[in-house]
Design an enzyme around this catalytic site. Structure first.
Site, PDB file in Angstrom:
ATOM      1  N   ASN A 220      47.418  47.693  39.802  1.00  0.00           N
ATOM      2  CA  ASN A 220      46.824  46.812  38.805  1.00  0.00           C
ATOM      3  C   ASN A 220      47.099  47.415  37.423  1.00  0.00           C
ATOM      4  O   ASN A 220      47.739  48.469  37.312  1.00  0.00           O
ATOM      5  CB  ASN A 220      45.331  46.583  39.058  1.00  0.00           C
ATOM      6  CG  ASN A 220      44.515  47.871  39.026  1.00  0.00           C
ATOM      7  OD1 ASN A 220      44.836  48.811  38.293  1.00  0.00           O
ATOM      8  ND2 ASN A 220      43.457  47.928  39.808  1.00  0.00           N
ATOM      9  N   GLU A 223      45.764  51.027  36.844  1.00  0.00           N
ATOM     10  CA  GLU A 223      46.498  51.984  37.681  1.00  0.00           C
ATOM     11  C   GLU A 223      47.895  52.226  37.121  1.00  0.00           C
ATOM     12  O   GLU A 223      48.391  53.357  37.141  1.00  0.00           O
ATOM     13  CB  GLU A 223      46.580  51.449  39.112  1.00  0.00           C
ATOM     14  CG  GLU A 223      45.245  51.436  39.842  1.00  0.00           C
ATOM     15  CD  GLU A 223      45.293  50.661  41.132  1.00  0.00           C
ATOM     16  OE1 GLU A 223      44.402  50.860  41.986  1.00  0.00           O
ATOM     17  OE2 GLU A 223      46.206  49.817  41.303  1.00  0.00           O
ATOM     18  N   ASP A 297      44.628  43.480  48.077  1.00  0.00           N
ATOM     19  CA  ASP A 297      45.151  43.475  49.444  1.00  0.00           C
ATOM     20  C   ASP A 297      45.915  42.186  49.707  1.00  0.00           C
ATOM     21  O   ASP A 297      46.993  42.183  50.318  1.00  0.00           O
ATOM     22  CB  ASP A 297      44.007  43.595  50.458  1.00  0.00           C
ATOM     23  CG  ASP A 297      43.219  44.886  50.308  1.00  0.00           C
ATOM     24  OD1 ASP A 297      43.747  45.845  49.722  1.00  0.00           O
ATOM     25  OD2 ASP A 297      42.065  44.924  50.789  1.00  0.00           O
TER      26      ASP A 297
END
Length: 349
Positions: A220, A223, A297
């Site tokens: 993301n 990150e 996910d």
């Protein structure tokens, strides 16, 4: 190739036509994937709040219902299962009752558990969320972090070696719990690349691995900045004009010689950086957001499956983005169906 990867690909125009999406979903139905990473059991306690505790200034949750789902890397497998022929899951569990519950839930969803590695010295990771009035009140984590033993890594690699000929792609899902070491990542990547499999990874900056060798990395925004070692000054309305984000994308592509980098941007959608193409931005498809649990996910699962089914990277990003927009409108660790995905595209046509 076992399913559609490697087929002639078409260029994405203004949107994906229904017959193109249907074709990709049809091919995906013959695909098999391997998910490898930190598996866990997600527990939910659902209730209502009508008073504050007399013992402390906290709400009293009156329990109405309890439910459990496969979480972490296991949730990536759950997101894949409605769309493809088979999903194998490799991760570390204990020998406790929670491991048994997790195996039962996975088997019920027809996710293969033969590659799960049981370690009697480590408990199965469990996250318990208490939810009232559609809001998470508190989360209780039960886990033991630490690098997996060499014996566990060896057993995981043996399982991967046996499975690789039967799968089309490999997904690394790192929640920073210790299962994914540099040794395990490198050994599995070598096995998969030798067999010509597509490899994607959802990284965790708290576990700074060298991701050289994977075909796609999906962090993301926060990150991505963390892995580039840069401070995030905050998002702008147009990701394509966001100079710091563009710099991060370029740096990470070069850092690990990545063919692709998909950065999820929350309310700003996703942006796909490629080593041989201009960045591609797809705006958010979410119409309402109830719970972002597991949205990442869904993103890595559907992107990887789409590529294995023969989608272009831009098409895969669109599919991934629409799928994520569906699951964030649901409570809990949610998944979606092919019908829901098709409906999402229809609404945006």
């Amino acid at each position: 190739m076992l399913c559609g990867r490697g087929q002639v690909r078409t260029r994405l125009q203004l949107g994906m036509k229904p017959d193109r999406l249907q074709h990709l979903l049809s091919v995906a139905g013959n695909c098999r994937l391997l998910v490898l990473g930190d598996v866990m059991l997600d527990e939910f306690v659902w209730g209502t709040v009508s008073r504050i505790s007399p013992e402390a200034p906290v709400p009293v949750v009156e329990v109405l219902e309890e439910s459990s789902y496969p979480g972490g890397a296991a949730n990536v497998a759950r997101n894949l299962r409605p769309f493809c022929a088979g999903v194998h899951l490799c991760g570390l569990v204990g020998t406790d009752a929670h491991a048994g519950r997790l195996r039962d839930l996975l088997s019920a969803e027809r996710i293969a558990t033969d590659a799960l590695v049981a370690d009697p010295e480590r408990p199965t990771i469990v996250k318990t969320r208490i939810v009232a009035r559609q809001q998470q009140v508190v989360r209780v984590d039960r886990e033991q972090r630490g690098v997996a033993s060499e014996a566990s890594i060896d057993r995981a690699c043996e399982a991967v070696t046996a499975l690789i000929p039967s799968v089309d792609g490999v997904i690394f899902e790192d929640y920073g719990k210790g299962f994914l070491s540099q040794s395990l990542k490198d050994r599995v990547t070598a096995i998969a690349r030798d067999s010509g499999k597509f490899i994607s990874a959802d990284p965790n900056p708290t576990n700074p691995l060298n991701w050289t060798g994977v075909d796609l990395l999906k962090p993301n925004r926060s990150e991505a900045f963390a892995m580039a070692g840069l401070r995030d000054p905050g998002a702008t309305a147009d990701p394509l004009s966001d100079a710091p984000l563009q710099m991060v994308g370029s740096q990470l592509l070069q850092k690990w010689n990545l063919p692709g980098l998909l950065v999820t941007l929350g309310e700003h959608g996703m942006i796909l950086f490629q080593s041989n193409a201009v960045p591609y931005h797809t705006p958010t498809r979410a119409r309402e957001v109830f719970d972002v649990s597991g949205a990442g996910d869904t993103a890595i699962a559907l992107y990887t499956l789409a590529i294995c089914a023969g989608a272009t990277p831009a098409e895969a990003a669109e599919i991934s983005n629409h799928a994520s927009g569906v699951v964030v409108a649901k409570l809990g660790t949610a998944t979606l169906t092919a019908k829901e995905l098709q409906s999402a595209f229809h609404k945006d046509a």
